[in-house]
Structures are given as C-alpha cells and as structure tokens.
Design a protein around this motif. Structure first.
Motif, PDB file in Angstrom:
ATOM      1  N   LEU A   1       0.837  -1.196   0.000  1.00 42.70           N
ATOM      2  CA  LEU A   1       0.000   0.000   0.000  1.00 42.70           C
ATOM      3  C   LEU A   1       0.875   1.251   0.000  1.00 42.70           C
ATOM      4  O   LEU A   1       0.611   2.224  -0.703  1.00 42.70           O
ATOM      5  CB  LEU A   1      -0.904  -0.030   1.242  1.00 42.70           C
ATOM      6  N   THR A   2       1.952   1.200   0.798  1.00 45.44           N
ATOM      7  CA  THR A   2       2.877   2.334   0.863  1.00 45.44           C
ATOM      8  C   THR A   2       3.484   2.606  -0.512  1.00 45.44           C
ATOM      9  O   THR A   2       3.540   3.752  -0.966  1.00 45.44           O
ATOM     10  CB  THR A   2       4.008   2.029   1.871  1.00 45.44           C
ATOM     11  N   THR A   3       3.902   1.528  -1.182  1.00 48.37           N
ATOM     12  CA  THR A   3       4.491   1.687  -2.511  1.00 48.37           C
ATOM     13  C   THR A   3       3.490   2.316  -3.472  1.00 48.37           C
ATOM     14  O   THR A   3       3.826   3.228  -4.225  1.00 48.37           O
ATOM     15  CB  THR A   3       4.920   0.307  -3.068  1.00 48.37           C
ATOM     16  N   LEU A   4       2.248   1.827  -3.399  1.00 49.95           N
ATOM     17  CA  LEU A   4       1.217   2.353  -4.300  1.00 49.95           C
ATOM     18  C   LEU A   4       0.991   3.839  -4.050  1.00 49.95           C
ATOM     19  O   LEU A   4       0.943   4.641  -4.984  1.00 49.95           O
ATOM     20  CB  LEU A   4      -0.085   1.570  -4.112  1.00 49.95           C
ATOM     21  N   VAL A   5       0.882   4.183  -2.774  1.00 50.18           N
ATOM     22  CA  VAL A   5       0.638   5.589  -2.437  1.00 50.18           C
ATOM     23  C   VAL A   5       1.837   6.432  -2.879  1.00 50.18           C
ATOM     24  O   VAL A   5       1.683   7.509  -3.476  1.00 50.18           O
ATOM     25  CB  VAL A   5       0.356   5.739  -0.928  1.00 50.18           C
ATOM     26  N   ASP A   6       3.063   5.914  -2.641  1.00 49.04           N
ATOM     27  CA  ASP A   6       4.266   6.641  -3.066  1.00 49.04           C
ATOM     28  C   ASP A   6       4.276   6.837  -4.580  1.00 49.04           C
ATOM     29  O   ASP A   6       4.575   7.927  -5.074  1.00 49.04           O
ATOM     30  CB  ASP A   6       5.531   5.871  -2.649  1.00 49.04           C
TER      31      ASP A   6
END
Lengths: 514, 155
Positions: free
Chosen positions: A333-338
């Motif tokens: 999720l963090t990667t996607l948001v980044d």
C-alpha cells in the motif's frame, strides 16, 4: 468533265486579285462554271482591305506584278491583316515563272504558286484541294474551341486548382479555382513559378525544397504544405503533379492539381485529438479500477486478519504468518501511495533533481541492498564492466529507477530465473545500466506503450501479477529528467526482457581524483 | 472427530495471495475443507472435477472473470446445483446485480468480517437463514451438503 465540288465548298468565298481585268473575267468564269457561288474579283489591290474587313475569304488567288501594290507586298500585308490562327490559302497566279519569284512568294506566305498561262483544270483542282484543307482546318479549329470551352467549364466547376507549367516550372495555365484557393487572379499567376506564385509558409519551405528534383527523377511528385493566401490566411494545400516528357511536337511540361485540404486536416486533427482524449479517459477509468482494486486488497487483509487475530484459537504459527501478511500488504500500500504521489508530482512538474557527481555502481549497489537482504538476493547477478561509472545525477532518484527496474524483473520472472544488473560504457560517452531477466518477456506490440502511464502488459501471465502500471512510467520520467534514455527489448513472451538506461558520463573521467 | 473427506468442501477462487490466505484461515474455522485457486479457468476445472459444496468466486479474477465462471458453471447440469456465491467489492452495486443475472445464489461484499463469513458459510451450506446459523454445527452442515450432491451424481 469532273464532278462539281461538294455543297459546303461551293459556298466558299473566293477572292481573285489581278490588275488584268480579262484575267479576272477568265477566273470568274472558270470558278463559277465549277459551281462556286461567291467569287469576288478586284483589279486594284488597294481595295483589298475593305473586303477583308467584311470577313476573311476562304481562298485568295493573287497576281504578283500589279501597279501600286505588288503581290509580294500583299502577301506581307495579309500576314498582319489575317488572323494568324486562321488558315487562308493564297494561290499565286503569275506570268513571272522565275525561280526567284516562286521562292520569294512562298517565303512571303503563299500557299501555292501557278504560272500563266494556266491550265484551267489544274487551277480548278488546286483551288478545290486548298479549299478542302481550309474547310478541314476550320472544322478542327471549331472542334478544338468547343473542346476547350467544355474543358474550361469543367475546370470552372472543379474546386481543385488545375494547372500546367513549362519544364522550368513557369505557369502556362491555371484554372479559375486559383482565385479562391490562393486569393490571386489566375491571369496574374501565369508565367510565375508554380511554387513561388503563392508564398509557401516559412515552416514548410524546407519540406517543399527538392520537389523539382523529385519530379525530374520520379516523374511524379506529391506534397502537402501550407501557403499564405493573398488575404494572409494560412491554408493547407496538397499538390500532386506529373512531368510529361516532350512528345508529338509538344515541349515537356508539368501538369498538376492543387487542393485546399485545410478542412480535411482540421477534421483529421480533431479526430486524433478526440481519439487521444478517449484513450486518456479509458486509461483514467482503468487507473481508477486498478487503484481501487490495489487499495482495497490490503484493506481487506487488514480488516480480516486483525479480526482473526482476536479469535481464541489462533496458533503461534498463524499469528506469525498473518502479521507478516499485514506487514507486506502495508508495504504494498505504501508503494502504491508513493507511486501515485510521484506521478502527481512528476505531472505537476514538481520533481526537482539534486544532481551531484556520483558513481552509478555505488547507486546500483545501494538500490540492490534491500533485495540482497531478502529472498531476491540469490537471483541477482551483478556485472560491472566499468571502473569509474561517474555520472551527474540525483542519486536518490536514480536509486528509485534501479529499484523499480529490478523489482519488475524479479516480479515478472515467476519462474524464479536470474536477473542480471550490468553497468558498462554505452555509446557516445554514456554510462549504461542494463537489467536483464529471463522471465515472462513482452509481446512486440506492447513495447511502444510500455512506458505509458497506467499501461500494463496485457497477457494472461502478466495479469496474474499485481501492479498498477506506474513503475515504468515513473522510471521513464526520472530518466528523462536526467537527460538520459531508456529502452526496453524482448524476444517475445516467455523469453525475458532487457531494459537499458543510458546516462551521460560526467564530463571529465575522475581518474586520480579523490 | 470428522475426517477431512467427510467435511463440506468449499472452493475459493481469489487472485490475491493474501486474500486466499484470509479466506482459508476463516473457512477452516467454519469447519469446512478448503480448496483455493487463483484464476477463473482453474476455478471451472476444479469445480467440474471435485464438485464442491460451495464456491466463493471473486468477480475480478484474471483470465476468465468470476461472472463468466459462474455463468459457465450454472449452464452445466453437473455444476448448476452447486451453491455459488460471487465476491463483489463494496461500492460496486452493479456487480451485485450482474451476479444474479449470471445465476449466482448469493453475493458477499469485500471487505468482510471473518466471524460474519463463518456464519454465512454455514447458512449457505445448510440452505437456512443466517439467524439460525449460530446453532449450525459441522455435522449438520455435512448432512446438508448431501442434498446438492445427489442431483449432481444423477447428471
């Protein structure tokens, strides 16, 4: 004795000029005896002009030696008085049988030369033959005028400009359509260079140069370019022309058709713009569906596992696996948001590079460290064939480039195959980074769209691997910001992929510099 | 103790590995045997081969999507009787409507509560309303699955 001339010929106007009235009488009797109905005789050549003004005769019988005005002088005058397009045969009938007189008379425009005393039958036959030619000429002329008129009316109704030019490109004909297409009077364009008659838009002049050479080489030439019309409006013109070689007594010439294609081009541009907009809309809705799916999956995990963890019967092993899953999903999720934030920043032009001289190999090593620490490490093969891979770059952004390429290579190699990361010298003083895998590969048709935002390779094998279609887009944008280039190659599905990044090497090789 | 073979059999088709794990962990607690597959074609093949008692089908499966899988299963006599539930996403009401159009017996929404899913699974297996699900035990569920299995054997 001989058959009378046909009716069309009998009404021909025959004019006899001779100072000897007996001769005139003889000629009149001869011709009227043949059936000719309009025979005019004049004894004084000075009376000729008023008769010519009444209408050109169909044939003239002319004596050479006359007082006041010689037959030679009359021939000269006829050359100027008669319509040069008309064919009026002049038969000289003279007692002067010298070769010199014959030569002079023919040179001055006489059609035929007969000497007195004449043979009546010969005169009759020659008159008949010349009248025949005269009638044929008149017939051809009127037919060609009718054809010309028909052609002109066709051309007048054609929207395209139809034109002809001589071999050097000077206009010899241009149709009426030129008036509204170019804004110039067609007549004023005649004699001008076909290309220069209407100014070409400055931007299109280079494209138009060389048309003459192409025409000579290929015999055909087609160009689309802008012109500046007389009223200053810029219009698109499509010109097709053909070189017709010299033949049948006609000089080589160029024939062309020029059409105003401004509306057609505007329509095509509008259609292309709409297609691009539709593609963007499609990509956007696809993005929303991908992003919502990618956002939802971790949330479903969080809600489900956090509730399950509160159950009484959870084993330590389950607790371990579930918390690890929650952690991994949170990372995803963090990667996607980044990635989404990166794309937003890139598209808003908010990404600022902090370029410093750095060693690409050090950047790559740093990017690979997290992979080495976890499962992917064993599959990575490093090959560095450049001692000083100095580039001027933003090391953090470059790390992101390497990370994305390597994680893609690992991700899309579900067979667990090796991923080679190589650094060497590229062409033209560049430093080259290559990430090569032996995984799913990319169908050739997908390669051109690979770096597009939200584009995902559309094969069954790829769709089983989660992704948003943002990673390579971000990579491309970051490489572009560095003034570098990136290319993807693949020998096709199942045969692996190769990504090559080329960056300018730092200006001076850092040899012997601390 | 009931043997694994005699437990009700539930097939889960879900492309995300983390969610397959979540389904498996949850369904185990409903007292069923779970088979999980990750795409539509595998779902069809497994359903036809193993004739499970219940199928949970994610709509967004790669290859053959959940709706197509359901339509296929419901159009074949051998699999038409299997209770098939489509897993739709919250906020996608059209997916729910589409589910019934392809013959689904019910739908469930992601995200879901595992406790709630356990109750629903028992209801689906028993063919009884959720309110009574609390009293359903493994043995009852096993008995209930004999009904849909019988016509399948005839076909």
């Amino acid at each position: 004795m001989n058959a009378p001339p046909p009716a069309a010929m009998r009404s021909a106007h025959i004019l006899a000029v001779d100072d000897e009235r007996t001769n005139l009488l003889l000629i009149r009797r001869l011709l009227e005896g043949e059936g000719y109905e309009r025979v005019t005789t004049i004894a004084d050549p000075r009376d000729l002009l008023p008769i010519l003004l009444d209408g050109e005769p169909d044939l003239i019988l002319l004596d050479l030696h006359m007082p006041h005005l010689s037959g030679f002088a009359v021939l000269e005058l006829l050359g100027t008085w008669l319509d040069p397009e008309a064919y009026v045969p002049v038969v000289v009938l003279t007692a002067d049988a010298t070769p010199d007189a014959r030569k002079r008379a023919l040179a001055a425009g006489a059609t035929d030369f007969l000497t007195k005393p004449f043979d009546a039958y010969e005169v009759q036959m020659r008159v008949r033959n010349h009248l025949q030619t005269r009638l044929l000429h008149r017939e051809l002329r009127s037919r060609s005028q009718a054809l010309g008129g028909r052609l002109a009316s066709i051309l007048a109704s054609v929207e395209e400009v139809v034109w002809s030019a001589d071999e050097d490109g000077a206009l010899t004909f241009i149709s009426e359509a030129a008036r509204h297409v170019t804004g110039h009077e067609p007549a004023q364009l005649l004699g001008q260079d076909a290309c220069a008659a209407t100014p070409t838009h400055p931007d299109d002049r280079p494209a138009l140069a060389g048309w003459a050479a192409q025409l000579r080489a290929a015999g055909f030439c087609e160009r689309e370019y802008r012109i500046v019309r007389a009223d200053g409006a810029v219009r698109w013109l499509r010109t097709r022309c053909r070189l017709v070689g010299a033949a049948g007594g006609l000089a080589a010439s160029i024939h062309g058709v020029s059409a105003d294609v401004t509306e057609r081009r505007q329509l095509a541009e509008e259609l292309a713009r709409r297609a691009a907009q539709e593609e963007l809309d499609r990509a956007k809705s696809e993005m929303i569906s991908i992003v919502s799916h990618e956002l939802r999956t971790p949330l479903v995990s969080f809600l489900g596992f956090s509730e399950l963890l509160q159950f009484d019967d959870v084993t330590p092993e389950e607790r371990r696996v579930w918390t690890e899953t929650i952690h991994n999903e949170a990372m995803r999720l963090t990667t996607l948001v980044d990635d989404l934030l990166d794309v937003t920043r890139i598209e808003a032009g908010q990404v600022r590079l902090v370029p410093r001289p750095c060693d690409l190999i050090e950047v790559v090593d740093e990017a690979l460290a997290p992979f080495m620490a976890c499962g992917g490490g064993a599959r990575l093969v490093r090959r560095y064939d450049l001692p000083g891979a100095e580039v001027v770059a933003d090391a953090a952004k470059l790390t992101q480039v390497v990370t994305n390429l390597v994680s893609n290579a690992l991700k899309y190699s579900p067979n667990g195959g090796p991923v080679t990361v190589a650094v060497d010298a590229g062409p033209d003083g560049t430093v080259r980074l290559r990430v090569v895998d032996e995984g799913l590969g990319i169908p050739a048709a997908e390669l051109p769209r690979l770096f597009q935002r939200f584009h995902r390779v559309d094969t069954a094998a790829h769709s089983e691997i989660p992704g948003t279609g943002l990673g390579l887009y971000i990579v491309k944008q970051l490489v572009d910001l560095h003034g570098g280039s990136i290319a993807a190659e693949s020998d096709g599905p199942g045969r692996g992929s190769r990504f090559t990044v080329e960056l300018r090497a730092a200006a001076i090789p850092a040899v012997g510099v601390a | 103790m009931t043997t694994a073979a005699s437990l009700p059999h539930v097939l889960v088709a879900e492309d995300q590995a983390s969610l397959r794990l979540l389904f498996a962990a949850t369904l185990q607690r409903a007292g069923v045997r779970v088979t999980a597959v990750e795409n539509g074609l595998d779902a069809v093949a497994t359903a036809e081969r193993e004739r499970p008692d219940l199928i949970l089908l994610d709509i967004g499966l790669p290859g053959l999507d959940g709706l197509s899988v359901c339509r296929r299963l419901k159009s074949h006599a051998a699999t038409a009787g299997i209770t098939t539930v489509l897993v739709t996403a919250r906020g996608q009401p059209h997916e729910r409507a589409a589910s019934f159009e392809v013959g689904a017996d019910d739908y469930m929404i992601k995200p879901f509560s595992p406790a709630r899913l356990i109750a629903e699974v028992r209801r689906w297996l028993a063919g009884r309303p959720t309110d009574a699900a609390g009293g359903t035990d493994v043995t009852d569920a096993t008995n209930a699955t004999d009904a849909p299995a019988a016509p399948a054997a005839e076909g």
